[in-house]
Enzyme design. Structure first.
Site, PDB file in Angstrom:
ATOM      1  N   ALA A 147      50.114  42.183  52.016  1.00 16.66           N
ATOM      2  CA  ALA A 147      49.882  41.470  53.280  1.00 16.66           C
ATOM      3  C   ALA A 147      48.455  40.953  53.411  1.00 16.66           C
ATOM      4  O   ALA A 147      48.214  39.934  54.073  1.00 16.66           O
ATOM      5  CB  ALA A 147      50.217  42.386  54.454  1.00 16.66           C
ATOM      6  N   THR A 181      46.543  37.372  55.395  1.00 12.99           N
ATOM      7  CA  THR A 181      45.817  37.473  56.672  1.00 12.99           C
ATOM      8  C   THR A 181      44.916  36.265  56.899  1.00 12.99           C
ATOM      9  O   THR A 181      44.710  35.842  58.040  1.00 12.99           O
ATOM     10  CB  THR A 181      44.977  38.761  56.734  1.00 12.99           C
ATOM     11  N   ARG A 197      48.816  47.553  58.087  1.00 13.00           N
ATOM     12  CA  ARG A 197      48.201  48.870  58.157  1.00 13.00           C
ATOM     13  C   ARG A 197      46.696  48.887  58.402  1.00 13.00           C
ATOM     14  O   ARG A 197      46.089  49.941  58.354  1.00 13.00           O
ATOM     15  CB  ARG A 197      48.516  49.656  56.876  1.00 13.00           C
ATOM     16  N   ILE A 211      56.883  38.271  52.415  1.00 13.19           N
ATOM     17  CA  ILE A 211      58.132  37.541  52.613  1.00 13.19           C
ATOM     18  C   ILE A 211      57.884  36.128  53.131  1.00 13.19           C
ATOM     19  O   ILE A 211      58.825  35.420  53.480  1.00 13.19           O
ATOM     20  CB  ILE A 211      59.053  38.303  53.592  1.00 13.19           C
ATOM     21  N   ASP A 212      56.611  35.712  53.166  1.00 14.11           N
ATOM     22  CA  ASP A 212      56.244  34.452  53.818  1.00 14.11           C
ATOM     23  C   ASP A 212      56.393  33.206  52.954  1.00 14.11           C
ATOM     24  O   ASP A 212      56.295  32.077  53.442  1.00 14.11           O
ATOM     25  CB  ASP A 212      54.817  34.519  54.363  1.00 14.11           C
ATOM     26  N   HIS A 240      60.294  42.204  48.272  1.00 16.72           N
ATOM     27  CA  HIS A 240      60.803  42.553  49.601  1.00 16.72           C
ATOM     28  C   HIS A 240      61.613  41.414  50.218  1.00 16.72           C
ATOM     29  O   HIS A 240      61.836  41.385  51.431  1.00 16.72           O
ATOM     30  CB  HIS A 240      59.649  42.944  50.530  1.00 16.72           C
ATOM     31  N   CYS A 288      81.041  38.269  55.642  1.00 22.77           N
ATOM     32  CA  CYS A 288      81.618  37.381  54.622  1.00 22.77           C
ATOM     33  C   CYS A 288      80.626  37.009  53.520  1.00 22.77           C
ATOM     34  O   CYS A 288      80.988  36.341  52.558  1.00 22.77           O
ATOM     35  CB  CYS A 288      82.189  36.124  55.264  1.00 22.77           C
ATOM     36  N   ASN A 321      40.641  44.163  47.503  1.00 27.10           N
ATOM     37  CA  ASN A 321      41.141  44.489  48.832  1.00 27.10           C
ATOM     38  C   ASN A 321      39.967  44.828  49.745  1.00 27.10           C
ATOM     39  O   ASN A 321      39.007  45.471  49.310  1.00 27.10           O
ATOM     40  CB  ASN A 321      42.097  45.689  48.756  1.00 27.10           C
TER      41      ASN A 321
END
Length: 248
Positions: free
Chosen positions: A26, A30, A38, A106-107, A122, A133, A209
């Site tokens: 993530a 940002t 987190r 997931i973006d 993810h 279905c 990070n």
């Protein structure tokens, strides 16, 4: 070791590696305006329990509440644009330094930036599917209704919710990690398993990070700076050099 020396060391490690992959979390997004999960001040998970609002159980118990809680930030993800970190990773791939990107996000911003080989462990927000279905539809369908137009069944996004099994992309990522000499972990807290176990499959790990991670003591190199800054500086250092995956 100051930032300049760490950057030079990163460039050296990439030049020496014949198989480099990136694992992103993530923190990469940002800088595109998408909140992470987190961080101490702005993390989404500091405000609510993900297992309560972002789980398959929550969807099945109360679909209306589930979508009320989640659609707003999913829409933020879909409207976001790639930042310097995404663009730099795409450049590293084009120049042959990077085999591809394994992402927890997931973006879809890696693909928007031009990355070609992306494993979305993810899932993603491009589509949703019917739990009855199995028919797929565009994500925009959820703005109108969370029921399938074909059978009336409950729709769910094509993401890995809490309580779900892992995606096929995760198992493909495990395979591609075989023989990985260098893994660049960018913007990930490395706290979510099983993805947090992938660094064990790499010969060497570099952490980029802002915040400390549980892997820092085992990493070959740690750079606590903005992902966009580090990766764009790395691209500049490598210049016109071509890596082992460069295709003419």
């Amino acid at each position: 070791m100051d930032y300049s020396r760490r950057l030079d060391k990163l460039a050296q490690l990439i030049r020496e590696s014949t198989k480099t992959l990136a694992l992103t979390g993530a923190g990469v997004s940002t800088e595109s305006g998408i909140p992470d999960f987190r961080s101490k001040e702005k993390g989404l998970w500091n405000r609510f329990d993900p297992e309560e609002v972002a789980s398959i159980g929550a969807l099945e118990r109360d679909p209306a509440e589930f979508y009320r809680n989640n659609l707003k930030w999913w829409e933020l993800c879909l409207q976001a644009q790639p930042n310097e970190a995404h663009r730099s990773l795409a450049q590293l791939e084009r120049k042959g330094w990077l085999l591809g990107v394994i992402t927890q996000n997931i973006d879809g911003l890696h693909q928007k930036a031009g990355s070609k080989r992306v494993w979305e462990v993810h899932g993603h927000l491009r589509t949703c599917r019917c739990m009855k279905c199995k028919k797929t539809d565009q994500m925009d369908r959820l703005k109108e209704s969370y029921h399938c137009a074909a059978c009336g069944g409950l729709l769910r996004p094509s993401v890995v919710l809490f309580g779900d099994s892992m995606s096929n992309d995760y198992y493909n990522a495990e395979k591609v990690m075989s023989g990985c000499q260098l893994l660049l972990v960018v913007g990930s807290s490395l706290q979510v398993y099983p993805v947090a176990g992938l660094p064990y499959m790499a010969r060497q790990v570099v952490i980029i990070n802002r915040q400390p991670t549980p892997w820092d003591s085992q990493a070959r190199l740690v750079i606590n700076q903005s992902a966009g800054l580090v990766l764009s500086d790395l691209v500049e250092i490598l210049g016109d050099e071509k890596g082992p995956y460069y295709e003419c």
